[in-house]
Design an enzyme around this catalytic site. Structure first.
Site, PDB file in Angstrom:
ATOM      1  N   ASN B 135      96.829  18.042 -20.233  1.00  0.00           N
ATOM      2  CA  ASN B 135      95.817  17.162 -19.645  1.00  0.00           C
ATOM      3  C   ASN B 135      95.600  15.959 -20.547  1.00  0.00           C
ATOM      4  OD1 ASN B 135      93.569  15.897 -18.707  1.00  0.00           O
ATOM      5  ND2 ASN B 135      92.312  17.742 -18.503  1.00  0.00           N
ATOM      6  N   CYS B 138      91.778  13.256 -18.642  1.00  0.00           N
ATOM      7  CA  CYS B 138      90.337  13.304 -18.398  1.00  0.00           C
ATOM      8  C   CYS B 138      89.659  12.066 -18.989  1.00  0.00           C
ATOM      9  CB  CYS B 138      89.758  14.570 -19.010  1.00  0.00           C
ATOM     10  SG  CYS B 138      88.011  14.739 -18.641  1.00  0.00           S
ATOM     11  N   CYS B 346      92.656  -2.681  25.496  1.00  0.00           N
ATOM     12  CA  CYS B 346      91.623  -3.510  24.864  1.00  0.00           C
ATOM     13  C   CYS B 346      90.252  -3.226  25.487  1.00  0.00           C
ATOM     14  CB  CYS B 346      91.975  -4.983  25.035  1.00  0.00           C
ATOM     15  SG  CYS B 346      90.675  -6.100  24.450  1.00  0.00           S
ATOM     16  N   CYS B 352      88.936  -8.510  16.665  1.00  0.00           N
ATOM     17  CA  CYS B 352      90.171  -9.179  16.263  1.00  0.00           C
ATOM     18  C   CYS B 352      89.964 -10.681  16.272  1.00  0.00           C
ATOM     19  CB  CYS B 352      91.316  -8.794  17.201  1.00  0.00           C
ATOM     20  SG  CYS B 352      90.945  -9.120  18.939  1.00  0.00           S
ATOM     21  N   CYS B 384     100.020 -11.423  10.308  1.00  0.00           N
ATOM     22  CA  CYS B 384      99.457 -10.870   9.062  1.00  0.00           C
ATOM     23  C   CYS B 384      98.973  -9.426   9.194  1.00  0.00           C
ATOM     24  CB  CYS B 384      98.326 -11.742   8.556  1.00  0.00           C
ATOM     25  SG  CYS B 384      96.811 -11.608   9.534  1.00  0.00           S
ATOM     26  N   CYS B 387      94.319  -8.214  12.445  1.00  0.00           N
ATOM     27  CA  CYS B 387      93.733  -7.781  13.723  1.00  0.00           C
ATOM     28  C   CYS B 387      94.057  -6.324  13.996  1.00  0.00           C
ATOM     29  CB  CYS B 387      94.214  -8.675  14.860  1.00  0.00           C
ATOM     30  SG  CYS B 387      96.012  -8.781  14.996  1.00  0.00           S
ATOM     31  N   CYS B 391      90.980  -3.640  14.610  1.00  0.00           N
ATOM     32  CA  CYS B 391      90.791  -3.190  15.999  1.00  0.00           C
ATOM     33  C   CYS B 391      90.369  -1.726  16.008  1.00  0.00           C
ATOM     34  CB  CYS B 391      92.081  -3.360  16.789  1.00  0.00           C
ATOM     35  SG  CYS B 391      91.959  -2.718  18.476  1.00  0.00           S
TER      36      CYS B 391
HETATM   37  C1  LIG Z   1      84.890  18.318 -10.928  1.00  0.00           C
HETATM   38  C2  LIG Z   1      86.268  18.001 -11.372  1.00  0.00           C
HETATM   39  C3  LIG Z   1      86.730  18.514 -12.565  1.00  0.00           C
HETATM   40  C4  LIG Z   1      88.015  18.227 -12.983  1.00  0.00           C
HETATM   41  N1  LIG Z   1      88.447  18.808 -14.108  1.00  0.00           N
HETATM   42  C5  LIG Z   1      89.746  18.622 -14.512  1.00  0.00           C
HETATM   43  C6  LIG Z   1      90.267  19.288 -15.614  1.00  0.00           C
HETATM   44  O1  LIG Z   1      89.582  20.091 -16.244  1.00  0.00           O
HETATM   45  N2  LIG Z   1      91.549  19.074 -15.957  1.00  0.00           N
HETATM   46  C7  LIG Z   1      92.348  18.204 -15.253  1.00  0.00           C
HETATM   47  O2  LIG Z   1      93.512  18.052 -15.613  1.00  0.00           O
HETATM   48  N3  LIG Z   1      91.873  17.560 -14.188  1.00  0.00           N
HETATM   49  C8  LIG Z   1      90.599  17.743 -13.793  1.00  0.00           C
HETATM   50  N4  LIG Z   1      90.136  17.114 -12.644  1.00  0.00           N
HETATM   51  C9  LIG Z   1      91.030  16.199 -11.932  1.00  0.00           C
HETATM   52  C10 LIG Z   1      91.743  16.890 -10.764  1.00  0.00           C
HETATM   53  O3  LIG Z   1      92.587  17.915 -11.212  1.00  0.00           O
HETATM   54  C11 LIG Z   1      92.603  15.900  -9.948  1.00  0.00           C
HETATM   55  O4  LIG Z   1      93.563  15.326 -10.798  1.00  0.00           O
HETATM   56  C12 LIG Z   1      91.796  14.789  -9.335  1.00  0.00           C
HETATM   57  O5  LIG Z   1      90.572  15.278  -8.854  1.00  0.00           O
HETATM   58  C13 LIG Z   1      92.541  14.082  -8.197  1.00  0.00           C
HETATM   59  O6  LIG Z   1      92.824  14.925  -7.105  1.00  0.00           O
HETATM   60  P1  LIG Z   1      91.931  14.975  -5.750  1.00  0.00           P
HETATM   61  O7  LIG Z   1      91.814  13.596  -5.261  1.00  0.00           O
HETATM   62  O8  LIG Z   1      92.645  15.927  -4.848  1.00  0.00           O
HETATM   63  O9  LIG Z   1      90.598  15.517  -6.165  1.00  0.00           O
HETATM   64  C14 LIG Z   1      88.854  17.394 -12.219  1.00  0.00           C
HETATM   65  C15 LIG Z   1      88.382  16.889 -11.020  1.00  0.00           C
HETATM   66  C16 LIG Z   1      87.119  17.197 -10.593  1.00  0.00           C
HETATM   67  C17 LIG Z   1      86.613  16.664  -9.282  1.00  0.00           C
HETATM   68  S1  SF4 Z   2      89.852  -5.732  18.300  1.00  0.00           S
HETATM   69 FE1  SF4 Z   2      91.162  -4.581  19.691  1.00  0.00          FE
HETATM   70  S2  SF4 Z   2      89.807  -3.772  21.270  1.00  0.00           S
HETATM   71 FE2  SF4 Z   2      88.680  -5.354  20.181  1.00  0.00          FE
HETATM   72  S3  SF4 Z   2      89.025  -7.200  21.421  1.00  0.00           S
HETATM   73 FE3  SF4 Z   2      90.591  -7.182  19.829  1.00  0.00          FE
HETATM   74  S4  SF4 Z   2      92.337  -6.147  20.766  1.00  0.00           S
HETATM   75 FE4  SF4 Z   2      90.564  -5.713  22.050  1.00  0.00          FE
END
Ligand SMILES: Cc1cc2nc3c(=O)[nH]c(=O)nc-3n(C[C@H](O)[C@H](O)[C@H](O)COP(=O)(O)O)c2cc1C
Ligand code: SF4
Ligand SMILES: Cc1cc2nc3c(=O)[nH]c(=O)nc-3n(C[C@H](O)[C@H](O)[C@H](O)COP(=O)(O)OP(=O)(O)OC[C@H]3O[C@@H](n4cnc5c(N)ncnc54)[C@H](O)[C@@H]3O)c2cc1C
Ligand code: SF4
Ligand code: SF4
Lengths: 458, 437
Positions: B135, B138, B346, B352, B384, B387, B391
């Site tokens: 790890n 952290c 639509c 959009c 781009c 929209c 939407c």
């Molecule tokens: C409460 C909490 C505690 C964590 N503790 C650890 C830990 O002790 N060691 C570790 O490597 N990662 C730890 N993590 C990180 C998670 O393992 C993971 O990498 C991270 O949450 C991303 O994954 P997720 O988006 O699925 O949560 C922790 C995450 C959370 C939420």
């Molecule tokens: S965002 Fe989508 S649903 Fe809304 S007016 Fe434009 S095309 Fe129609």
């Protein structure tokens, strides 16, 4: 209490109609007349607000008669700013709280919500509007607006329903002094006396009146009836401008024999009694009820009668169901409450016994291709202890003087809600071309106030 | 059904889904539940030396949420295991004996002294665990003590410690990398140079989750103060994918086995990591959010997808997307696409339009012949994809490539057939000079 009802004997004789009070167990009343759509919880509101796409040039906003910036107020809920959300609503609609409860949203904003179009499930705009406005009103007694410097102008507003309240508030914001007259002993108009009880619980109408009046500069004078203890000429002489918002005080008749007999009633009068009742269990309720009409009033009286414990309630409408003025949602509400809707039938005769209605004879009808309605001659009969007339309200002509132009029994106004008289504006149900909704009345009042303000500043 | 069995640097597991070293793997109780649920392997919560570290006793996690409180990102200020070393070792031994077909890798973090590593490696070897993970990632608490990411940020240390580990043990060694570094290829190269069998990535990202505006304290707040923590969960997946791809395609590290970590929540996420070269994947946040049952759909989903695609074993698609990861300057500039709106799909929200109108190229209408209608103006569209991204209706807007030989209405130029990139573009001052010059 129960002021407008004909005298009904509570001790029934055998031959008499079956009308009684207190048909339900005590606790059933509060349950039946509880909030139709309870206030959303915070999380519910959050989830619902997150459904809004924040549309560009949003269709919902165009469909709202008061043009509330809906995507904006919903976004404010979603960002945790419900007070700001309420302000966005109040800017366009000071009665946004009541409108949130009573608007037929399914034919207004929610009908055109892109999510309605896409998936048949619109964003619950009305309920979110209520969430925001209730939030604001529970934390503030006063409207979020402040008044402009005093203009020295005085405006009379006649009729303190939604149109009058909206107009008076906007005028007060612009710095004018408003006197708000109403014939009844309470302000609010149909918000107070007409809207179905389950749409406006816990005395909301009066709380909202207080909220509107909190702006200041509005003097409410109740018990003042135009055409009775005040008249239009006098008002025009005393005030710089007048706004008429007297609604529709009269009711249409069936024009049948026996119409004046006991048990043949105006729906709006009875609804008003429900709204004003201290104890719902004291109201007289028949077993068999027939309601004549097809609008919101017909549905409201029918549903509320059912909720008060009537056995059998039938709405009789002369045309096809899809022609009914009551919205789809209202029709469904009636049917799920157990009200029957009988279409293509019109009153033929009111049958009475001992001076009291006992049944109603109806004639079947057909609509012709050109839209006219014909009776077929086929008669059917429904037993009835009470018949309610809900076939439309009318303007009481005598309240107005002859100087003001009317058409089809309503006051004629232009786009600015100005009448034929130079210093008189009008709005709400009493004018021609309206939709007879709370929200359109609010919009009329708002438009008129802007126009009056412009005229007074000119 | 496709064969999901995995052999990662000699460590066998029933499927490629391992639980990452974190709270889900801190105890026998959790790990046994995970194996019962179907997880192919675990990397045991990082062990350190006695006396065991201590954790804060207030909140250690913070989160950001999407709609309906969907958890999008998680952060933590937890340290390595806070249980005595011997307790952990005994449990590891027992679990490995009871679950021989599952991968059990032990994560380690001890001070940067050879003697310390020799000592702990010996004791881990006795458990008959399948391998070790170092790890070096952290980002909080341990780095202040000269461990975790403090080592992971210095390639020389990584190489040195990895070499000790390979020298003093027979076990396969995975080096877990920190993303809190500018160029992740450097520590990966160092690990490889030290003899690592594989790298795993990413560990968590330095982060402050938010600020409590009443307390004026970073959140989560421990008695009015907050410290930066490690960020993980769905939001970090794009960062992790890029880092995995960088290592997979760099000639110096190409072929070095990778265990992919970071935001993996569904079988599709896992497949994407694998396509970019990960031979196994590790999951933490998804399990911490939903419980161990999430592995069921990972297994089913991956297997169904493999059946559909005709892959019978995972190594048939591991790394298949790596050759298509390119540098920007080699992307084909003759490829011209235009957005196209499917009017039947639509829903006319207008997003959009306003996105393109306000912030891009004014290439989408809002009105056509007086009606609300959203259409792409090919004369303005630069292809781009904004929209498409904004939407709310899936597949409503698509990017349609233009056929060679047709005229691009925007530039009025013919769409060229061949491939041409920036390195030879006339606007490029560094362009390869014409042979004639
Ligand atoms: C409460 C909490 C505690 C964590 N503790 C650890 C830990 O002790 N060691 C570790 O490597 N990662 C730890 N993590 C990180 C998670 O393992 C993971 O990498 C991270 O949450 C991303 O994954 P997720 O988006 O699925 O949560 C922790 C995450 C959370 C939420
Ligand atoms: S965002 Fe989508 S649903 Fe809304 S007016 Fe434009 S095309 Fe129609
Ligand atoms: C039973 C019923 C249910 C309804 N339900 C809904 C609903 O759910 N949703 C909805 O949007 N709309 C509903 N409506 C319609 C809505 O209530 C009206 O459109 C709206 O109230 C009109 O507002 P207004 O201000 O014009 O008139 P009103 O609300 O009628 O107010 C008029 C006011 O003027 C006063 N007034 C009358 N004559 C005089 C006079 N001569 N001098 C002084 N004061 C006078 C009255 O006392 C009253 O206070 C319903 C109507 C009824 C009858
Ligand atoms: S006022 Fe009525 S129509 Fe307007 S947005 Fe609110 S609920 Fe909809
Ligand atoms: S139409 Fe619907 S989704 Fe669009 S802004 Fe209005 S409420 Fe939101």
């Amino acid at each position: 209490m129960i002021a407008n009802l004909p005298e009904i004997s509570m001790t029934q004789t055998k031959a008499g109609p079956d009308i009684a009070a207190g048909r339900l167990p005590e606790d059933a009343y509060s349950e039946n007349f509880s909030d139709l759509h309870p206030l959303l919880e915070q999380h519910e509101a959050q989830v619902e607000a997150d459904r809004c796409y924040f549309c560009y040039d949003a269709p919902c906003m165009q469909a709202c008669p008061t043009s509330i910036d809906i995507p904006q107020f919903i976004r404010q809920i979603s960002t945790g700013n419900p007070d700001g959300s309420a302000k966005t609503i109040f800017e366009q609609n000071i009665l946004g709280g009541m409108c949130a409860r009573v608007c037929p949203t399914e034919t207004l904003c929610e009908e055109v919500c892109v999510r309605e179009v896409a998936e048949g499930k619109p964003v619950k705009i009305g309920q979110l509007q209520r969430y925001a406005t209730d939030h604001y009103m529970s934390g503030h007694d006063e409207t979020p607006f402040s008044r402009a410097a005093a203009s020295g102008k005085k405006v009379a507003v006649v009729g303190a329903g939604p149109a009058g309240l909206s107009c008076a508030h906007r005028l007060a914001v612009h710095g004018h002094e408003v006197t708000l007259f109403d014939a009844r002993d309470k302000a609010g108009g149909l918000n107070e006396f007409g809207i179905a009880s389950y749409k406006s619980v816990e005395n909301f109408a009066q709380r909202e009146v207080d909220f509107v009046l909190s702006i200041g500069g509005i003097e409410l004078k109740t018990g003042m009836r135009l055409g009775d203890n005040i008249d239009l000429a006098e008002l025009r002489a005393t005030f710089d401008a007048v706004f008429l918002s007297i609604g529709l005080g009269g009711v249409n008749a069936l024009n049948k024999e026996n119409e004046s007999h006991n048990g043949v009633l105006n729906a709006v009068d009875y609804i008003s009694d429900i709204r004003q009742a201290d104890e719902l269990s004291q109201l007289p309720v028949g077993r068999n009820i027939v309601v004549i009409g097809g609008g919101m009033t017909a549905v409201d009286i029918a549903v509320q009668k059912k909720l008060l414990g009537a056995d059998d309630v039938t709405i009789v409408y002369r045309r096809e169901q899809d022609r009914m003025n009551a919205s789809k949602f209202e029709q469904e509400l009636a049917q799920t409450t157990g009200v029957k809707i009988l279409t293509n039938a019109q009153p033929h005769a009111l049958v009475t016994e001992n001076g009291h209605i006992s049944s109603i004879e109806l004639e079947r009808t057909v609509s012709l291709a050109d839209g006219t309605l014909n009776g077929t001659g086929e008669i059917l009969s429904l037993p009835a202890d009470m018949v309610f007339k809900a076939v439309g309200q009318t303007l009481v002509r005598d309240d107005l003087d002859a100087t003001i132009a009317l058409e089809k029994g309503r006051i004629v106004v232009d786009a600015d809600r100005k009448t034929s008289l130079d210093d008189v504006w009008a709005g709400g149900d009493c004018v021609l071309g309206g939709e007879d909704l709370t929200v359109t009345a609010v919009e009329d009042g708002k438009i008129a106030a802007e126009s009056i303000n412009a005229a007074l500043n000119a | 059904m496709a064969d999901l069995r995995t052999n990662f640097i000699g460590i066998k597991s029933t499927n490629p889904f391992w639980l990452a070293s974190a709270p889900p793997t801190d105890k026998e109780y959790n790990v046994v539940r995970a194996f019962k649920a179907g997880w192919g392997g675990v990397v045991w919560k990082t062990l350190g030396e006695d006396p065991a570290i201590v954790n804060v006793n207030g909140p250690r996690y913070g989160a950001i949420h999407g709609k309906d409180r969907q958890l999008i990102g998680l952060n933590n200020i937890e340290l390595i295991t806070d249980r005595p070393l011997e307790v952990n070792l005994q449990e590891i031994k027992k679990v490995k004996r009871d679950w021989p077909d599952r991968a059990l890798v032990v994560s380690l973090m001890v001070p940067c002294e050879e003697a310390n590593w020799i000592n702990i490696l010996k004791r881990v070897e006795d458990t008959e665990a399948d391998g070790v993970e170092l790890n070096f990632g952290c980002p909080h608490g341990m780095s202040e003590r000269g461990m975790g990411s403090a080592v992971g940020q210095v390639p020389e240390y990584i190489e040195m410690v990895t070499r000790w580990v390979k020298q003093h043990s027979r076990m396969p060694c995975i080096v877990k990398l920190t993303p809190n570094i500018t160029d992740v290829r450097k520590p990966a190269e160092a690990a490889k140079a030290g003899g690592a069998d594989a790298v795993s990535l990413i560990n968590t990202i330095n982060s402050i989750m938010g600020v409590d505006l009443d307390e004026m304290s970073p959140s989560p707040s421990v008695d009015g103060k907050g410290a930066h923590g490690g960020y993980c969960g769905p939001a970090v997946k794009p960062i992790a994918l890029n880092m995995v791809a960088e290592i997979a395609r760099d000639p110096a590290t190409h072929g070095l086995p990778i265990s992919g970590i970071g935001g993996i929540t569904t079988w599709r996420d896992a497949a994407e990591f694998m396509a970019l070269g990960a031979g196994s994947v590790q999951v933490c946040t998804a399990a911490m959010t939903y419980g161990f049952k999430v592995v069921e759909d990972m297994i089913d989903g991956l297997s169904d997808w493999m059946d559909q695609k005709g892959y019978t074993s995972v190594d048939q698609f591991v790394g298949n997307a790596v050759p298509n990861v390119s540098d920007w300057q080699y992307l084909n500039l003759n490829y011209i696409a235009k957005a196209k709106i499917d009017q039947d799909l639509c829903i006319k929200c207008g997003r959009c339009h306003i996105a393109c109108e306000d912030t891009s190229h004014q290439a989408i209408t809002s009105m056509v012949n007086g009606e609300r209608r959203f259409e792409v103006i090919d004369e303005e569209c630069v292809g781009c994809n904004l929209c498409v991204n904004v939407c709310p209706v899936e597949n409503c807007i698509t990017m349609e490539p233009m056929a060679a030989g047709s005229i691009d209405p925007r530039t009025k130029q013919v769409v060229e057939k061949g491939y041409a990139n920036w390195t030879t573009h006339p606007n490029n001052p560094m362009a390869a000079k014409d042979a004639a010059e």
